[in-house]
Scaffold this active site. Structure first.
Site, PDB file in Angstrom:
ATOM      1  N   HIS A 263      31.107  45.993  41.668  1.00  0.00           N
ATOM      2  CA  HIS A 263      31.031  44.593  42.080  1.00  0.00           C
ATOM      3  C   HIS A 263      32.419  43.976  42.028  1.00  0.00           C
ATOM      4  O   HIS A 263      33.342  44.498  41.380  1.00  0.00           O
ATOM      5  CB  HIS A 263      30.062  43.794  41.199  1.00  0.00           C
ATOM      6  N   CYS A 264      32.574  42.864  42.725  1.00  0.00           N
ATOM      7  CA  CYS A 264      33.779  42.038  42.625  1.00  0.00           C
ATOM      8  C   CYS A 264      33.295  40.608  42.432  1.00  0.00           C
ATOM      9  O   CYS A 264      32.234  40.397  41.831  1.00  0.00           O
ATOM     10  CB  CYS A 264      34.695  42.224  43.836  1.00  0.00           C
ATOM     11  N   GLU A 265      34.023  39.634  42.938  1.00  0.00           N
ATOM     12  CA  GLU A 265      33.592  38.253  42.725  1.00  0.00           C
ATOM     13  C   GLU A 265      32.304  37.941  43.472  1.00  0.00           C
ATOM     14  O   GLU A 265      31.362  37.378  42.900  1.00  0.00           O
ATOM     15  CB  GLU A 265      34.684  37.267  43.157  1.00  0.00           C
TER      16      GLU A 265
ATOM     17  N   TYR B   2      29.943  39.106  40.616  1.00  0.00           N
ATOM     18  CA  TYR B   2      29.966  38.494  39.285  1.00  0.00           C
ATOM     19  C   TYR B   2      29.543  37.032  39.336  1.00  0.00           C
ATOM     20  O   TYR B   2      28.891  36.534  38.421  1.00  0.00           O
ATOM     21  CB  TYR B   2      31.365  38.593  38.667  1.00  0.00           C
TER      22      TYR B   2
END
Length: 248
Positions: A172-174, A212
């Site tokens: 995952h990232c932002e 996130y």
């Protein structure tokens, strides 16, 4: 091996990337199913934090029913079906899970019901270090660059002692729109280049839908510190410029 729902150690300084090798990566075949897995703190820790979902048996039943369904899509090496239900995501070539699947409550349920299937489960946070330090999923490891992923996952691959055990990786990232999905694809391509098709070190890869940001707003108590620092935070413009340059 990193144990399921235990925090893997975060690598410190990351040395040079692994040299590319082998033939070009093969494209994974699309298929038809909906499945996946998750990671977080220890089962004892989750129990101490309380409150398992009252619908936990329903989740377990649903998963068991899907495991028995012959129409499930297989993982990357076609050896077994995906373990957990998936949700639709931006990239149809990737498998997405919802924040609920990564939540501590459902994670504890899955751990109890499917511990015999899983050797290790790792959440890979692809955000830049200043974002990660400002708040991340408990137990997630920060691998913002391709060379970090190569060192952490490919220099010494995690090999289950039994062929029936799974190693599950969730990226995952932002927002899980760009960096997380790209890193998931990168690992699959590098993994393919190291093997004869269709063999893989990591056949079961997932992306956390909403990233996130969505996870934090739904489960802030399972983030440490309990905060959310966006990529474009005005206090970290120089760090953003530096890491964007390294990511190219």
């Amino acid at each position: 091996c990193r144990q399921l729902f235990h925090s893997p150690s975060v690598p410190g300084s990351v040395p040079r990337p692994v040299q590319k090798q082998g033939r070009p990566s093969d494209r994974d075949r699309p298929a038809k199913g909906k499945w996946q897995r998750r990671v977080a703190g220890s089962p004892e820790q989750e129990a101490s934090e309380g409150r398992l979902w009252p619908c936990r048996s329903a989740h377990a039943e649903e998963i068991e029913n899907l495991l028995a369904n012959n129409d499930q899509e297989l993982v990357g090496d076609f050896s077994k079906p995906h373990l957990l239900p998936t949700v639709e995501g931006k990239d149809p070539g990737l498998k997405y899970i919802s924040p609920d699947t990564l939540s501590p409550q459902l994670a504890a349920v899955l751990m109890g019901h499917f511990s015999s299937f899983i050797e290790s489960s790792i959440v890979v946070d692809c955000r830049y270090p200043y974002e990660y330090e400002g708040g991340h999923v408990k137990g997630a490891v920060n691998l913002p660059l391709q060379r970090d992923v190569e060192e952490f996952l490919l220099e010494q691959p995690i090999v289950p002692p039994e062929a029936s055990k799974r190693v599950i990786i969730i990226f995952h990232c932002e927002f899980s729109v760009e960096r997380g999905p790209k890193m998931c694809k990168f690992l699959r391509e590098r993994d393919r280049s190291c093997h004869e098709y269709p063999q893989l070190h990591y056949p079961e890869l997932y992306v956390l839908r909403g990233g996130y940001r969505e996870f934090f707003f739904q489960f802030p108590s399972h983030c440490e510190p309990r905060d959310y620092r966006p990529m474009e935070h005005p206090a970290f413009k120089e760090e953003l410029r530096k890491f964007r340059g390294q990511s190219r």
